[in-house]
Design an enzyme around this catalytic site. Structure first.
Site, short mmCIF file in Angstrom:
data_model
loop_
_atom_site.label_atom_id
_atom_site.label_comp_id
_atom_site.label_asym_id
_atom_site.label_seq_id
_atom_site.Cartn_x
_atom_site.Cartn_y
_atom_site.Cartn_z
NE ARG A 1 46.32 43.11 39.48
CZ ARG A 1 45.75 42.78 38.32
NH1 ARG A 1 46.33 41.93 37.50
NH2 ARG A 1 44.59 43.30 37.99
CE LYS B 1 37.22 45.55 40.46
NZ LYS B 1 38.09 44.36 40.54
NE ARG C 1 42.68 47.98 43.36
CZ ARG C 1 42.37 47.95 42.06
NH1 ARG C 1 41.67 48.91 41.51
NH2 ARG C 1 42.75 46.93 41.32
NE ARG D 1 45.90 44.90 33.34
CZ ARG D 1 44.91 45.19 34.18
NH1 ARG D 1 43.67 45.34 33.73
NH2 ARG D 1 45.13 45.34 35.46
NE ARG E 1 42.56 40.79 32.58
CZ ARG E 1 42.13 41.64 33.53
NH1 ARG E 1 40.84 41.78 33.76
NH2 ARG E 1 43.00 42.31 34.26
P1 AMP Z 1 42.90 47.43 37.86
O1 AMP Z 1 42.87 47.57 36.39
O2 AMP Z 1 41.71 48.05 38.53
O3 AMP Z 1 43.15 46.02 38.33
O4 AMP Z 1 44.16 48.30 38.39
C1 AMP Z 1 45.48 48.02 37.96
C2 AMP Z 1 46.49 48.62 38.94
O5 AMP Z 1 46.31 50.05 39.01
C3 AMP Z 1 46.36 48.15 40.38
O6 AMP Z 1 47.03 46.92 40.61
C4 AMP Z 1 47.00 49.31 41.14
O7 AMP Z 1 48.41 49.28 41.03
C5 AMP Z 1 46.50 50.51 40.35
N1 AMP Z 1 45.20 51.01 40.86
C6 AMP Z 1 44.00 51.02 40.20
N2 AMP Z 1 43.03 51.53 40.97
C7 AMP Z 1 43.61 51.86 42.14
C8 AMP Z 1 43.14 52.43 43.36
N3 AMP Z 1 41.85 52.74 43.54
N4 AMP Z 1 44.05 52.62 44.36
C9 AMP Z 1 45.35 52.31 44.21
N5 AMP Z 1 45.85 51.77 43.11
C10 AMP Z 1 45.01 51.55 42.08
#
Ligand code: AMP
Length: 209
Positions: A162, A13, A88, A151, A125
């Site tokens: 996740r 994404k 989400r 990360r 990654r």
């Molecule tokens: P991402 O980089 O989008 O994979 O997000 C990393 C982490 O941030 C996720 O595993 C969640 O803990 C938190 N996070 C990001 N976006 C959201 C969202 N829309 N709702 C809830 N938690 C989020």
């Protein structure tokens, strides 16, 4: 054009958002990036979000909806935006509808990838700590001298959590947006270039209607 990028963690994404951002000159709004920035700066939001992020859990809806609502009010969002990693949950999708009022999301791009590919992509990654560029230790290794980070939430156990959270809480959004006739499914296992081109077709088709 208002676009949502939906899909499991590691679907690409972020990479695709950057491509759309350059093509359409609309901002990418990544809730994950905003949260990580807050964690880095140790803000109140960052302190609150960190405990969820480290475990691979979702940050509470109320916090995220407020964050996105504030971001969408900025001037650079007037011509549209790409939401990457939001919504989400169904509650977030409903919160977004409320925030948009009479406006609509134009396209939801659902980038789908199997679990085994995700685990391989995320655990290998690596991210350039200076530029944010994304590498993969096997398929696209970082050039020598580039300092990369792994990360914390890309470690295997957290990735599995996740994914579980994604299946339970985020996947129901596929039906939610399909029912609104704005969902376009893309095979996220194709090459980056092939996906770029599919997305271009979908977004241009969107312009004509
Ligand atoms: P991402 O980089 O989008 O994979 O997000 C990393 C982490 O941030 C996720 O595993 C969640 O803990 C938190 N996070 C990001 N976006 C959201 C969202 N829309 N709702 C809830 N938690 C989020």
């Amino acid at each position: 054009m208002r676009i949502i990028l939906l899909g499991p963690p590691g679907a690409g994404k972020g990479t695709q958002s950057k491509f759309i951002q350059e093509m359409y000159h609309i901002p990418q709004i990544s809730t994950g990036d905003i949260l990580r920035e807050n964690v880095k700066k140790n803000t109140d939001l960052g302190k609150k979000a960190r405990e969820y992020m480290d475990k691979g859990e979702l940050v509470p809806d109320k916090v995220i909806i407020e964050l996105v609502k504030t971001r969408l009010q900025q001037d650079d969002c007037l011509k549209g935006y790409i939401l990457d990693g939001f919504p989400r949950t169904l509650a977030q999708a409903e919160g977004l509808e409320k925030a948009l009022g009479n406006e609509n999301v134009d396209r939801v791009l659902f980038v789908n990838v199997s679990d085994s590919v995700i685990i391989d992509r995320l655990t290998l990654r690596r991210i350039d700590r200076e530029t944010g560029a994304i590498y993969h230790l096997k398929n696209n290794p970082p050039p020598e001298g580039v300092r990369v980070i792994h990360r914390d939430d890309d470690k295997e156990e957290t990735v599995k959590n996740r994914l579980r959270v994604y299946r339970e809480q985020t996947e129901p959004l596929v039906k939610f947006y399909k029912d609104k006739n704005i969902l376009y499914e893309i095979n996220g296992e194709k090459s980056v270039q092939e996906i770029n081109s599919l997305i271009k077709d979908i977004l241009n088709r969107g312009k004509e209607t």
